[in-house]
Design a protein around this motif. Structure first.
Motif, PDB file in Angstrom:
ATOM      1  N   ASN A 151       0.813  -1.216   0.000  1.00 38.35           N
ATOM      2  CA  ASN A 151       0.000   0.000   0.000  1.00 38.35           C
ATOM      3  C   ASN A 151       0.846   1.266   0.000  1.00 38.35           C
ATOM      4  OD1 ASN A 151       0.899  -0.173   2.624  1.00 38.35           O
ATOM      5  ND2 ASN A 151      -1.121  -0.291   3.569  1.00 38.35           N
ATOM      6  N   VAL A 152       2.154   1.125   0.193  1.00 40.07           N
ATOM      7  CA  VAL A 152       3.078   2.245   0.036  1.00 40.07           C
ATOM      8  C   VAL A 152       3.655   2.237  -1.380  1.00 40.07           C
ATOM      9  CG1 VAL A 152       5.240   3.294   0.811  1.00 40.07           C
ATOM     10  CG2 VAL A 152       3.664   2.298   2.479  1.00 40.07           C
ATOM     11  N   ALA A 153       4.106   1.082  -1.823  1.00 41.53           N
ATOM     12  CA  ALA A 153       4.714   0.973  -3.152  1.00 41.53           C
ATOM     13  C   ALA A 153       3.756   1.382  -4.261  1.00 41.53           C
ATOM     14  CB  ALA A 153       5.205  -0.457  -3.389  1.00 41.53           C
ATOM     15  N   ASP A 154       2.471   1.157  -4.039  1.00 42.69           N
ATOM     16  CA  ASP A 154       1.474   1.402  -5.082  1.00 42.69           C
ATOM     17  C   ASP A 154       0.731   2.730  -4.924  1.00 42.69           C
ATOM     18  OD1 ASP A 154       2.174  -1.087  -6.083  1.00 42.69           O
ATOM     19  OD2 ASP A 154       0.587  -2.129  -4.967  1.00 42.69           O
ATOM     20  N   MET A 155       1.204   3.606  -4.059  1.00 44.19           N
ATOM     21  CA  MET A 155       0.566   4.916  -3.877  1.00 44.19           C
ATOM     22  C   MET A 155       0.782   5.773  -5.123  1.00 44.19           C
ATOM     23  SD  MET A 155       1.652   5.796   0.060  1.00 44.19           S
ATOM     24  CE  MET A 155       0.646   7.265   0.215  1.00 44.19           C
ATOM     25  N   VAL A 156      -0.265   6.012  -5.854  1.00 44.01           N
ATOM     26  CA  VAL A 156      -0.149   6.726  -7.124  1.00 44.01           C
ATOM     27  C   VAL A 156       0.466   8.109  -6.944  1.00 44.01           C
ATOM     28  CG1 VAL A 156      -1.450   7.689  -9.063  1.00 44.01           C
ATOM     29  CG2 VAL A 156      -2.106   5.475  -8.097  1.00 44.01           C
ATOM     30  N   GLU A 157       0.072   8.804  -5.898  1.00 43.57           N
ATOM     31  CA  GLU A 157       0.515  10.179  -5.706  1.00 43.57           C
ATOM     32  C   GLU A 157       1.869  10.302  -4.997  1.00 43.57           C
ATOM     33  OE1 GLU A 157      -1.791   9.079  -1.990  1.00 43.57           O
ATOM     34  OE2 GLU A 157      -1.791   8.612  -4.142  1.00 43.57           O
ATOM     35  N   ARG A 158       2.399   9.216  -4.482  1.00 45.55           N
ATOM     36  CA  ARG A 158       3.646   9.300  -3.704  1.00 45.55           C
ATOM     37  C   ARG A 158       4.764   8.410  -4.237  1.00 45.55           C
ATOM     38  NH1 ARG A 158       2.125  10.863   1.642  1.00 45.55           N
ATOM     39  NH2 ARG A 158       4.328  11.025   2.157  1.00 45.55           N
ATOM     40  N   SER A 159       4.434   7.321  -4.902  1.00 38.61           N
ATOM     41  CA  SER A 159       5.442   6.367  -5.346  1.00 38.61           C
ATOM     42  C   SER A 159       6.020   6.757  -6.709  1.00 38.61           C
ATOM     43  CB  SER A 159       4.849   4.961  -5.424  1.00 38.61           C
ATOM     44  OG  SER A 159       5.803   4.052  -5.953  1.00 38.61           O
ATOM     45  N   LEU A 160       7.345   6.777  -6.805  1.00 34.30           N
ATOM     46  CA  LEU A 160       8.051   7.081  -8.056  1.00 34.30           C
ATOM     47  C   LEU A 160       8.614   5.829  -8.713  1.00 34.30           C
ATOM     48  CD1 LEU A 160      10.119  10.214  -6.904  1.00 34.30           C
ATOM     49  CD2 LEU A 160       7.882  10.179  -8.026  1.00 34.30           C
ATOM     50  N   ILE A 161       8.220   4.668  -8.255  1.00 30.13           N
ATOM     51  CA  ILE A 161       8.877   3.420  -8.666  1.00 30.13           C
ATOM     52  C   ILE A 161       8.731   3.148 -10.159  1.00 30.13           C
ATOM     53  CG2 ILE A 161       8.896   0.916  -8.329  1.00 30.13           C
ATOM     54  CD1 ILE A 161       8.167   1.491  -5.358  1.00 30.13           C
ATOM     55  N   THR A 162       7.536   3.344 -10.711  1.00 33.02           N
ATOM     56  CA  THR A 162       7.386   3.129 -12.155  1.00 33.02           C
ATOM     57  C   THR A 162       8.042   4.257 -12.951  1.00 33.02           C
ATOM     58  OG1 THR A 162       5.189   4.153 -12.101  1.00 33.02           O
ATOM     59  CG2 THR A 162       5.291   1.755 -11.919  1.00 33.02           C
ATOM     60  N   LEU A 163       8.067   5.468 -12.400  1.00 28.11           N
ATOM     61  CA  LEU A 163       8.765   6.568 -13.067  1.00 28.11           C
ATOM     62  C   LEU A 163      10.258   6.280 -13.157  1.00 28.11           C
ATOM     63  CD1 LEU A 163       8.546   9.391 -14.349  1.00 28.11           C
ATOM     64  CD2 LEU A 163       8.902  10.359 -12.066  1.00 28.11           C
ATOM     65  N   GLN A 164      10.805   5.626 -12.135  1.00 31.38           N
ATOM     66  CA  GLN A 164      12.212   5.234 -12.181  1.00 31.38           C
ATOM     67  C   GLN A 164      12.492   4.332 -13.383  1.00 31.38           C
ATOM     68  OE1 GLN A 164      12.061   4.164  -7.689  1.00 31.38           O
ATOM     69  NE2 GLN A 164      14.253   4.244  -8.152  1.00 31.38           N
ATOM     70  N   VAL A 165      11.602   3.405 -13.637  1.00 32.70           N
ATOM     71  CA  VAL A 165      11.780   2.499 -14.773  1.00 32.70           C
ATOM     72  C   VAL A 165      11.767   3.299 -16.076  1.00 32.70           C
ATOM     73  CG1 VAL A 165      10.834   0.526 -16.027  1.00 32.70           C
ATOM     74  CG2 VAL A 165      10.736   0.575 -13.516  1.00 32.70           C
ATOM     75  N   GLU A 166      10.832   4.231 -16.197  1.00 38.22           N
ATOM     76  CA  GLU A 166      10.749   5.064 -17.402  1.00 38.22           C
ATOM     77  C   GLU A 166      12.023   5.885 -17.581  1.00 38.22           C
ATOM     78  OE1 GLU A 166       8.147   8.774 -19.276  1.00 38.22           O
ATOM     79  OE2 GLU A 166       7.637   7.976 -17.290  1.00 38.22           O
ATOM     80  N   MET A 167      12.494   6.502 -16.515  1.00 40.57           N
ATOM     81  CA  MET A 167      13.695   7.331 -16.595  1.00 40.57           C
ATOM     82  C   MET A 167      14.931   6.484 -16.923  1.00 40.57           C
ATOM     83  SD  MET A 167      12.651  10.437 -16.152  1.00 40.57           S
ATOM     84  CE  MET A 167      11.054  10.001 -16.857  1.00 40.57           C
ATOM     85  N   GLY A 168      14.885   5.197 -16.561  1.00 42.74           N
ATOM     86  CA  GLY A 168      16.009   4.314 -16.834  1.00 42.74           C
ATOM     87  C   GLY A 168      16.286   4.163 -18.315  1.00 42.74           C
ATOM     88  N   VAL A 169      15.249   4.024 -19.115  1.00 43.18           N
ATOM     89  CA  VAL A 169      15.442   3.904 -20.566  1.00 43.18           C
ATOM     90  C   VAL A 169      16.037   5.195 -21.113  1.00 43.18           C
ATOM     91  CG1 VAL A 169      14.305   3.545 -22.780  1.00 43.18           C
ATOM     92  CG2 VAL A 169      13.584   2.223 -20.786  1.00 43.18           C
ATOM     93  N   ALA A 170      15.511   6.333 -20.680  1.00 43.92           N
ATOM     94  CA  ALA A 170      15.982   7.625 -21.184  1.00 43.92           C
ATOM     95  C   ALA A 170      17.444   7.880 -20.821  1.00 43.92           C
ATOM     96  CB  ALA A 170      15.100   8.743 -20.643  1.00 43.92           C
ATOM     97  N   ILE A 171      17.829   7.606 -19.571  1.00 44.34           N
ATOM     98  CA  ILE A 171      19.210   7.887 -19.162  1.00 44.34           C
ATOM     99  C   ILE A 171      20.172   6.950 -19.873  1.00 44.34           C
ATOM    100  CG2 ILE A 171      19.514   6.367 -17.140  1.00 44.34           C
ATOM    101  CD1 ILE A 171      20.458  10.087 -17.291  1.00 44.34           C
ATOM    102  N   ARG A 172      19.757   5.720 -20.147  1.00 46.87           N
ATOM    103  CA  ARG A 172      20.642   4.796 -20.857  1.00 46.87           C
ATOM    104  C   ARG A 172      20.758   5.146 -22.329  1.00 46.87           C
ATOM    105  NH1 ARG A 172      18.114   0.907 -16.441  1.00 46.87           N
ATOM    106  NH2 ARG A 172      19.921   0.923 -15.044  1.00 46.87           N
ATOM    107  N   MET A 173      19.696   5.705 -22.893  1.00 45.11           N
ATOM    108  CA  MET A 173      19.795   6.235 -24.254  1.00 45.11           C
ATOM    109  C   MET A 173      20.791   7.385 -24.286  1.00 45.11           C
ATOM    110  SD  MET A 173      15.753   6.126 -25.373  1.00 45.11           S
ATOM    111  CE  MET A 173      15.964   6.659 -27.071  1.00 45.11           C
ATOM    112  N   ALA A 174      20.723   8.258 -23.297  1.00 44.98           N
ATOM    113  CA  ALA A 174      21.652   9.389 -23.230  1.00 44.98           C
ATOM    114  C   ALA A 174      23.093   8.918 -23.113  1.00 44.98           C
ATOM    115  CB  ALA A 174      21.288  10.288 -22.052  1.00 44.98           C
TER     116      ALA A 174
END
Length: 326
Positions: A287-310
């Motif tokens: 219930n913490v990991a899945d908090m839409v307004e507070r958890s950045l966990i899926t955003l981390q995955v998204e940013m991972g592709v971008a930073i590795r492309m860079a």
């Protein structure tokens, strides 16, 4: 979200390094340069057409001597979205399993004339060893307990998207600090960018002399998390442990698990991070990991592709003859 407050030299002087083995040794402006370069790929990845031919004709080898799902997939997607030919080498099917030395493997990879090699290895220093023996840029995808630089970069990019700035930001990293290359790289990166870093772990999982890394160590999670802006949880790395480091998973969750009650001790707008994979119900509750307004966990995955492309883009500019990168 290119930082207007950041200034760095033109061309290759902005990032003069041949490869990316670690965060250690990078200047703050070099870290910010990579974050800024990643922003164009964040935008691209959010569109229906995600492909560019920037690295067309180049070959990227992902040499993973240690198992991974997220990191390998992220690097593979990054390379393919940039138009490179991407080849994955898994340790289970490599000649290393047959007794080949790391240096012989390095010589073999070098003879294939790759344009960049991404390496993940269970031994600290293995990536540097290979990097010294090959003619192309090498990117560290995690080596033993040493570093995981692209994880730290993607975490910094995630935090910047959520919090805009780093100066004075209170970041708590809690969990298996002793065995975590993610913790080490994040400490180096975020402290360099001006964040206030606290680390929290049981005594047996706290490195001796961690204060030398410009962090405040805690054994009491409630005290560490008080007023935190970002809470980064780490999993217990049982595969690297020999002996009993914690009494039991249940006791560990009681003392060091991130629950809703414990998160309430942080700042009201505190955000939650985790590099994955998560052990739900141990270091973090669902219930913490899945908090839409507070958890950045899926955003981390998204940013991972971008930073590795860079990183792939920047480190292959010399080979591609990009102006200013000769």
């Amino acid at each position: 979200m290119r930082s207007s407050a950041t200034s760095y030299p033109e061309g290759s002087a902005a990032f003069p390094h041949r490869g990316l083995v670690g965060i250690a040794g990078l200047a703050p402006h070099e870290i910010m340069f990579l974050l800024d370069e990643a922003e164009q790929w964040v935008d691209l990845n959010r569109h229906a057409q995600k492909h560019r031919d920037l690295l067309s004709g180049l070959t990227i080898i992902n040499a993973f001597f240690e198992n991974s799902t997220r990191t390998l997939l992220s690097f593979e997607i990054a390379g393919k979205r940039l138009g490179a030919d991407v080849v994955n080498m898994h340790a289970a099917t490599s000649s290393v399993k047959k007794g080949e030395t790391l240096l012989d493997t390095a010589a073999t990879l070098n003879a294939m004339h790759a344009d960049a090699i991404v390496i993940r290895h269970a031994s600290s220093g293995a990536v540097q060893l290979i990097g010294d023996k090959v003619d192309c840029p090498v990117l560290n995808a995690g080596d033993g307990q040493h570093e995981h630089p692209t994880q730290a970069l993607l975490d910094a990019l995630t935090i910047r998207h959520a919090k805009r700035a780093f100066n004075g930001l209170r970041v708590v990293i809690c969990g298996d600090i002793l065995h975590s290359r993610v913790a080490r790289s994040n400490i180096l990166s975020l402290s360099s960018l001006g964040a206030d870093i606290r680390v929290c772990a049981p005594p047996a999982l706290m490195p001796v002399g961690i204060e030398a890394m410009n962090v405040a160590p805690f054994h009491n999670f409630d005290a560490a998390i008080a007023g935190a802006d970002v809470v980064m949880m780490l999993r217990l790395q049982n595969e690297r442990m020999q002996g009993d480091f914690i009494p039991s998973p249940r006791e560990y969750r009681h003392l060091y698990g991130l629950t809703l009650d414990r998160l309430s001790l942080a700042s009201p707008d505190a955000l939650v991070m985790h590099p994955g994979p998560m052990n739900r119900g141990i270091e973090i509750d669902s219930n913490v990991a899945d908090m839409v307004e507070r958890s950045l966990i899926t955003l981390q995955v998204e940013m991972g592709v971008a930073i590795r492309m860079a990183c792939l883009d920047v480190l292959t500019r010399r080979a591609r003859g990009v102006e200013g990168w000769a």
